[in-house]
Design a protein around this motif. Structure first.
Motif, PDB file in Angstrom:
ATOM      1  N   LEU A  60     -35.113 -25.634 -20.961  1.00  0.00           N
ATOM      2  CA  LEU A  60     -35.713 -25.462 -22.449  1.00  0.00           C
ATOM      3  C   LEU A  60     -35.658 -26.825 -23.250  1.00  0.00           C
ATOM      4  N   ILE A  61     -33.965 -27.527 -22.825  1.00  0.00           N
ATOM      5  CA  ILE A  61     -33.940 -28.721 -23.395  1.00  0.00           C
ATOM      6  C   ILE A  61     -35.030 -29.996 -22.962  1.00  0.00           C
ATOM      7  N   ASN A  62     -35.052 -29.799 -21.683  1.00  0.00           N
ATOM      8  CA  ASN A  62     -35.951 -30.961 -20.830  1.00  0.00           C
ATOM      9  C   ASN A  62     -37.487 -30.858 -21.365  1.00  0.00           C
ATOM     10  N   LEU A  63     -37.858 -29.448 -21.572  1.00  0.00           N
ATOM     11  CA  LEU A  63     -39.129 -29.309 -22.223  1.00  0.00           C
ATOM     12  C   LEU A  63     -39.413 -29.987 -23.705  1.00  0.00           C
ATOM     13  N   LEU A  64     -38.251 -29.629 -24.298  1.00  0.00           N
ATOM     14  CA  LEU A  64     -38.451 -30.118 -25.972  1.00  0.00           C
ATOM     15  C   LEU A  64     -38.286 -31.866 -26.004  1.00  0.00           C
ATOM     16  N   ILE A  65     -37.252 -32.314 -24.899  1.00  0.00           N
ATOM     17  CA  ILE A  65     -37.159 -33.651 -24.977  1.00  0.00           C
ATOM     18  C   ILE A  65     -38.549 -34.090 -24.604  1.00  0.00           C
ATOM     19  N   PHE A  66     -39.211 -33.659 -23.595  1.00  0.00           N
ATOM     20  CA  PHE A  66     -40.749 -34.038 -22.963  1.00  0.00           C
ATOM     21  C   PHE A  66     -41.672 -33.893 -24.095  1.00  0.00           C
ATOM     22  N   ILE A  67     -41.640 -33.117 -24.941  1.00  0.00           N
ATOM     23  CA  ILE A  67     -42.620 -32.838 -25.922  1.00  0.00           C
ATOM     24  C   ILE A  67     -42.288 -33.889 -27.189  1.00  0.00           C
ATOM     25  N   THR A  68     -40.916 -34.066 -27.352  1.00  0.00           N
ATOM     26  CA  THR A  68     -40.583 -34.840 -28.634  1.00  0.00           C
ATOM     27  C   THR A  68     -41.126 -36.545 -28.028  1.00  0.00           C
ATOM     28  N   LEU A  69     -40.805 -36.831 -26.694  1.00  0.00           N
ATOM     29  CA  LEU A  69     -41.307 -37.908 -26.368  1.00  0.00           C
ATOM     30  C   LEU A  69     -42.952 -38.245 -26.190  1.00  0.00           C
ATOM     31  N   GLY A  70     -43.515 -37.277 -25.965  1.00  0.00           N
ATOM     32  CA  GLY A  70     -45.083 -37.088 -25.854  1.00  0.00           C
ATOM     33  C   GLY A  70     -45.532 -37.302 -27.249  1.00  0.00           C
ATOM     34  N   ILE A  71     -44.913 -36.630 -28.356  1.00  0.00           N
ATOM     35  CA  ILE A  71     -45.127 -37.122 -29.894  1.00  0.00           C
ATOM     36  C   ILE A  71     -45.166 -38.326 -29.959  1.00  0.00           C
ATOM     37  N   LEU A  72     -44.017 -38.863 -29.832  1.00  0.00           N
ATOM     38  CA  LEU A  72     -43.506 -40.533 -30.095  1.00  0.00           C
ATOM     39  C   LEU A  72     -44.598 -41.413 -29.333  1.00  0.00           C
ATOM     40  N   SER A  73     -44.920 -41.329 -27.968  1.00  0.00           N
ATOM     41  CA  SER A  73     -45.367 -42.017 -27.455  1.00  0.00           C
ATOM     42  C   SER A  73     -47.019 -41.943 -27.966  1.00  0.00           C
ATOM     43  N   THR A  74     -47.610 -40.676 -28.026  1.00  0.00           N
ATOM     44  CA  THR A  74     -48.892 -40.688 -28.479  1.00  0.00           C
ATOM     45  C   THR A  74     -49.097 -41.474 -29.927  1.00  0.00           C
ATOM     46  N   HIS A  75     -48.194 -41.162 -30.710  1.00  0.00           N
ATOM     47  CA  HIS A  75     -47.884 -41.577 -32.064  1.00  0.00           C
ATOM     48  C   HIS A  75     -48.005 -43.267 -31.992  1.00  0.00           C
ATOM     49  N   LEU A  76     -47.288 -43.585 -31.299  1.00  0.00           N
ATOM     50  CA  LEU A  76     -47.050 -45.203 -30.869  1.00  0.00           C
ATOM     51  C   LEU A  76     -48.230 -45.823 -30.673  1.00  0.00           C
ATOM     52  N   PHE A  77     -49.165 -45.203 -29.513  1.00  0.00           N
ATOM     53  CA  PHE A  77     -50.409 -45.872 -29.307  1.00  0.00           C
ATOM     54  C   PHE A  77     -51.301 -45.613 -30.134  1.00  0.00           C
ATOM     55  N   ARG A  78     -51.283 -44.604 -30.973  1.00  0.00           N
ATOM     56  CA  ARG A  78     -52.708 -44.463 -32.090  1.00  0.00           C
ATOM     57  C   ARG A  78     -52.155 -45.453 -33.128  1.00  0.00           C
ATOM     58  N   TRP A  98     -51.005 -34.814 -38.326  1.00  0.00           N
ATOM     59  CA  TRP A  98     -50.113 -34.117 -37.820  1.00  0.00           C
ATOM     60  C   TRP A  98     -49.808 -32.561 -37.725  1.00  0.00           C
ATOM     61  N   TRP A  99     -50.767 -32.149 -38.402  1.00  0.00           N
ATOM     62  CA  TRP A  99     -51.016 -30.734 -38.051  1.00  0.00           C
ATOM     63  C   TRP A  99     -51.621 -30.483 -36.740  1.00  0.00           C
ATOM     64  N   CYS A 100     -52.380 -31.317 -36.363  1.00  0.00           N
ATOM     65  CA  CYS A 100     -52.778 -31.395 -34.895  1.00  0.00           C
ATOM     66  C   CYS A 100     -51.901 -31.551 -34.009  1.00  0.00           C
ATOM     67  N   GLN A 101     -51.039 -32.474 -34.159  1.00  0.00           N
ATOM     68  CA  GLN A 101     -49.835 -32.988 -33.314  1.00  0.00           C
ATOM     69  C   GLN A 101     -49.060 -31.553 -33.223  1.00  0.00           C
ATOM     70  N   ILE A 102     -48.565 -31.210 -34.169  1.00  0.00           N
ATOM     71  CA  ILE A 102     -47.426 -29.971 -34.358  1.00  0.00           C
ATOM     72  C   ILE A 102     -48.272 -28.800 -33.460  1.00  0.00           C
ATOM     73  N   LEU A 103     -49.315 -28.569 -33.723  1.00  0.00           N
ATOM     74  CA  LEU A 103     -50.270 -27.120 -33.091  1.00  0.00           C
ATOM     75  C   LEU A 103     -50.464 -27.700 -31.609  1.00  0.00           C
ATOM     76  N   GLY A 104     -50.799 -28.615 -31.379  1.00  0.00           N
ATOM     77  CA  GLY A 104     -51.028 -29.059 -30.031  1.00  0.00           C
ATOM     78  C   GLY A 104     -49.829 -28.880 -28.980  1.00  0.00           C
ATOM     79  N   TRP A 105     -48.938 -29.645 -29.397  1.00  0.00           N
ATOM     80  CA  TRP A 105     -47.598 -29.464 -28.646  1.00  0.00           C
ATOM     81  C   TRP A 105     -46.818 -28.143 -28.632  1.00  0.00           C
ATOM     82  N   SER A 106     -47.201 -27.563 -29.867  1.00  0.00           N
ATOM     83  CA  SER A 106     -46.415 -26.047 -29.797  1.00  0.00           C
ATOM     84  C   SER A 106     -47.348 -25.183 -28.839  1.00  0.00           C
ATOM     85  N   ALA A 107     -48.555 -25.511 -28.697  1.00  0.00           N
ATOM     86  CA  ALA A 107     -49.351 -24.652 -27.624  1.00  0.00           C
ATOM     87  C   ALA A 107     -48.791 -25.232 -26.395  1.00  0.00           C
TER      88      ALA A 107
END
Length: 345
Positions: free
Chosen positions: A40-58, A9-18
């Protein structure tokens, strides 16, 4: 609180923050302004979905224990995860933008191509980092396990050798005492006392991989005192010990085993007896122990295949590897020389 977050989760947070910071930077570099609220809202939504989708497949591949797959299957799985994550990220993001925010693209084909390429690029980078991380972790874990296994095997082998050495020595010592029982009971009683001293000393070093040379010499002196009762004037012993070597570490019972070998296969076979010379010295960064005894090694056993000599070679190899050596040879026509070379610890 932060200590409870695992590395993933540290990697997820730091990676998507970058990723968020980079997008803000490029937006500012191109448009010379900060992100609009909608962007800004669109970017935050995209990042949230990116975290969810990567975590789902992991989660899916971890449940399938993917690390146990063959290399070919893992390569196939990698590209499957990249494609699956990218498509999921693209579809969910655009569906959200369309049905909730009523966001439409004028050029639909161009929008789909750009969106998929962007999603595939992000997904590829994420999974590449994930696979490389686990490859390094598995390789390091494998090396640690291998070292632990080698250490365990080494300890077991050393314990086995020591367990064999003590009965082997006791058997030979009892044979010496038995020879004295009828001839001289008083000397036999003295010999039993000497044997008890040797056993007491050896028991103190039973659990140790190495002992000081001084402790080992004490056992040797007790043993030679025991043997001198049997051989009397037929056995002469000379020591030449460098004081600087007394605290150096040696395998327990090694010196005693070599001296016993010199007595059994050298002195005892010569009617008039002979002498044993024990030397310990420093040569550069090496500790050299030399044992010379009267006698000869017969041609067919010049390399020394007895149990005591084999145990010496095995223990030196286990403890020091190729940095240590053991050699036994006929020094001249009347003398056998055994030489042990060990690195300074």
């Amino acid at each position: 609180m932060f200590k409870q977050i695992n590395k993933y989760w540290w990697c997820q947070i730091l990676g998507w923050s970058a990723y968020f910071v980079l997008n803000c930077f490029f937006y500012y570099a191109l448009d010379k302004s900060v992100l609009k609220l909608s962007d800004l809202i669109n970017l935050l939504i995209f990042i949230t979905l990116g975290i969810l989708s990567t975590h789902l497949f992991r989660t899916l591949i971890n449940r399938r224990n993917w690390v146990a797959y063959s290399s070919e299957k893992q390569i196939f799985l990698f590209f499957t995860m990249v494609a699956g994550t990218a498509v999921t990220l693209y579809v969910t993001y655009n569906a959200l933008m369309y049905f909730i925010f009523k966001y439409k693209q004028e050029d639909l084909v161009t929008s789909i191509i750009k969106g998929l390429v962007s999603a595939f690029a992000i997904s590829f980078i994420w999974w590449m980092i994930y696979y490389i991380w686990h490859y390094i972790e598995r390789n390091r874990s494998s090396q640690v396990d291998q070292l632990k296994l080698e250490t365990t095997v080494k300890e077991l082998e050393l314990k086995t050798i020591k367990a064999q050495l003590n009965p082997h020595f006791i058997f030979n010592a009892l044979n010496s005492i038995r020879a004295l029982v009828d001839e001289n009971p008083q000397r036999a009683r003295t010999a039993i006392t000497e044997l008890s001293n040797i056993l007491r000393s050896s028991m103190q070093t039973e659990k140790a991989e190495t002992v000081s040379l001084e402790n080992e010499l004490n056992i040797v002196k007790d043993y030679l005192a025991l043997e001198h009762i049997r051989f009397e004037e037929r056995l002469n012993v000379k020591y030449e010990i460098d004081p600087d070597t007394l605290e150096l570490q040696v395998p327990p019972m090694m010196l005693q085993t070599l001296v016993e070998n010199a007595i059994k296969h050298g002195i005892s076979r010569i009617i008039k007896g002979g002498s044993v010379y024990i030397n310990s010295s420093l040569k550069g960064m090496q500790h050299v122990i030399t044992i010379e005894n009267t006698g000869q090694i017969v041609e067919n056993s010049i390399n020394g295949h007895g149990f005591g000599l084999q145990s010496t070679r095995q223990r030196l190899s286990l403890l020091f590897g190729s940095r240590a050596s053991f050699e036994i040879r006929n020094k001249d026509e009347q003398t056998v020389e055994a030489t042990v070379v060990m690195p300074l610890l």
